[in-house]
Enzyme design. Sequence first.
Site, PDB file in Angstrom:
ATOM      1  N   GLU A   1       0.923  -1.123  -0.022  1.00  0.00           N
ATOM      2  CA  GLU A   1      -0.073  -0.161  -0.042  1.00  0.00           C
ATOM      3  C   GLU A   1       0.982   1.204   0.026  1.00  0.00           C
ATOM      4  O   GLU A   1       1.795   1.248   0.723  1.00  0.00           O
ATOM      5  CB  GLU A   1      -0.982   0.004   1.356  1.00  0.00           C
ATOM      6  CG  GLU A   1      -1.892   1.055   1.345  1.00  0.00           C
ATOM      7  CD  GLU A   1      -2.887   0.903   2.422  1.00  0.00           C
ATOM      8  OE1 GLU A   1      -3.543  -0.019   2.194  1.00  0.00           O
ATOM      9  OE2 GLU A   1      -3.022   1.995   3.269  1.00  0.00           O
TER      10      GLU A   1
ATOM     11  N   TYR B   1      -6.819   6.985  -0.804  1.00  0.00           N
ATOM     12  CA  TYR B   1      -7.527   8.167  -1.644  1.00  0.00           C
ATOM     13  C   TYR B   1      -8.006   9.009  -0.316  1.00  0.00           C
ATOM     14  O   TYR B   1      -8.722   8.266   0.484  1.00  0.00           O
ATOM     15  CB  TYR B   1      -8.528   7.440  -2.348  1.00  0.00           C
ATOM     16  CG  TYR B   1      -9.309   8.240  -3.447  1.00  0.00           C
ATOM     17  CD1 TYR B   1      -8.986   8.337  -4.658  1.00  0.00           C
ATOM     18  CD2 TYR B   1     -10.401   9.250  -3.049  1.00  0.00           C
ATOM     19  CE1 TYR B   1      -9.668   9.099  -5.791  1.00  0.00           C
ATOM     20  CE2 TYR B   1     -11.072   9.977  -3.903  1.00  0.00           C
ATOM     21  CZ  TYR B   1     -10.533   9.823  -5.363  1.00  0.00           C
ATOM     22  OH  TYR B   1     -11.275  10.760  -6.113  1.00  0.00           O
TER      23      TYR B   1
ATOM     24  N   HIS C   1      -8.252   2.672  -3.801  1.00  0.00           N
ATOM     25  CA  HIS C   1      -8.921   3.162  -2.675  1.00  0.00           C
ATOM     26  C   HIS C   1     -10.163   4.264  -2.847  1.00  0.00           C
ATOM     27  O   HIS C   1      -9.788   5.050  -3.617  1.00  0.00           O
ATOM     28  CB  HIS C   1      -8.256   3.579  -1.355  1.00  0.00           C
ATOM     29  CG  HIS C   1      -7.104   2.547  -0.858  1.00  0.00           C
ATOM     30  ND1 HIS C   1      -6.753   2.403   0.616  1.00  0.00           N
ATOM     31  CD2 HIS C   1      -6.520   1.819  -1.441  1.00  0.00           C
ATOM     32  CE1 HIS C   1      -6.037   1.661   0.745  1.00  0.00           C
ATOM     33  NE2 HIS C   1      -5.614   1.180  -0.552  1.00  0.00           N
TER      34      HIS C   1
END
Length: 286
Positions: free
Chosen positions: A16, A48, A76
Site C-alpha cells: 500500500e 484516497y 481506494h
Amino acid sequence: MKIKDLFKSKTVFSFEVFPPKTTSSVDVIYNALDQLGDLNPDFISVTYSAGGSGNSGLALDIASKVKSMGVTPVLHLPCINYTREQINDTLEAAKSRGIDHILALRGDINPDIPPVEDFKYASDLINYLRSKGDFDIAAACYPEGHPDADSLEQDIENLKIKVESGADHLITQLFFDNSYFWNFREKAAAKGINVPIEAGIMPVVNKKQIERMVTTCGASLPQKFVKIMQKYEHNPEALRDAGIAYAIDQIIDLAAGDVDGIHLYTMNNPYVAKKISDAVSGVISV
Ligand code: FAD
C-alpha cells in the site's frame, strides 16, 4: 487476471502507498514506486482522501503509474463525503485508465464535515460498484473491531453485509498481535464469511510512527512490541531494524497459519519493503 482469482493459486503479497500531500513530492513517490515494482508485488493499492486533503487526483495518477509498471493497481475509494456524481466521475476516470480494482470504503467520519450520505456505508458503495461494471472489489475489515462498532461480533455481522453486497476479498486494519487476527478469522468463518482475508502489516520503523501508534491507532500494543519500541526509540537504525524484524516475525507466523495474503503498509518506503520481501519470499510462496 483479477486479484480475487489469484488467491486460488497463491498467498497474495501486496503493498500500500499513499499520495504525497503536495504535487511537489510526486517524483519521490514515483521513484519509490519503481523500486516497489521491482519486488514483484501482486498488487499495489493507493490510498484516497476521504475528503479535505485534495490529493484525490494524485491517487489516480499514482494508480496509473503502477499500471504502467505492469503491476495491478487497486484504487481506494472512500464514499462518505462524496456525492454519487463525484463517485461516478472517479469510476469513469479509473475505467478510462484501465483501473478495474477498487478497495471500497466508507472513510472516517470527520466531525467538521457533515457526511454527504449518498452512500452511508461501504456496503452501499459495493452494491453500487456491482451495478457499474466488472470491478474486482476489496473491502476493509478490523481484527479488533471497528472503533464505531459496539463489539467485534457486531462489526462482523456488518462485515457479512459488506461481503454479501459483493466484496471479493478483504484487507485487515493493521495489528501487532496475531492472536487478534486468528480470533477474527475464526469468528468471520463461523459467520459464513468465506472470501480471502489479507492481513495488513505495518512495519513501525521510526519514532514518528511510534507516537502515532500510541495516540491514534486503535490497535493493541503487545508488551513485546512496547518493550522493543521503548528500548530503541532513540536509536533510529536499531529501531528501523527492530521494526522490520517484528513485521517479519508476524508474517512468518501468519504464513505458517495459511493466511490468504499479506498486505504491507509500506509508508512509501521501498528500503523497508525490500528487506521484508526478501526475508519472507520463501515462506509465503510455499
Ligand atoms: P464500513 O464497512 O461502512 O463500516 C463502518 C462502521 O459502520 C463499522 O463500525 C461497521 O460495523 C458499521 N457498519 C457497516 N455496515 C453497516 C450497516 N449496513 N449497518 C449498520 N452498521 C454498519 N480511509 C480513507 O479515507 N482512505 C483510504 O484510502 C483508506 N484506506 C484504508 C485501507 C484499509 C485496508 C483499511 C482497513 C482502512 C482504510 N481507511 C481509509 C480507513 C477507513 O475508511 C475507516 O476505517 C472507516 O472508518 C471505515 O471504513 P469501512 O469501509 O470499513 O466502513
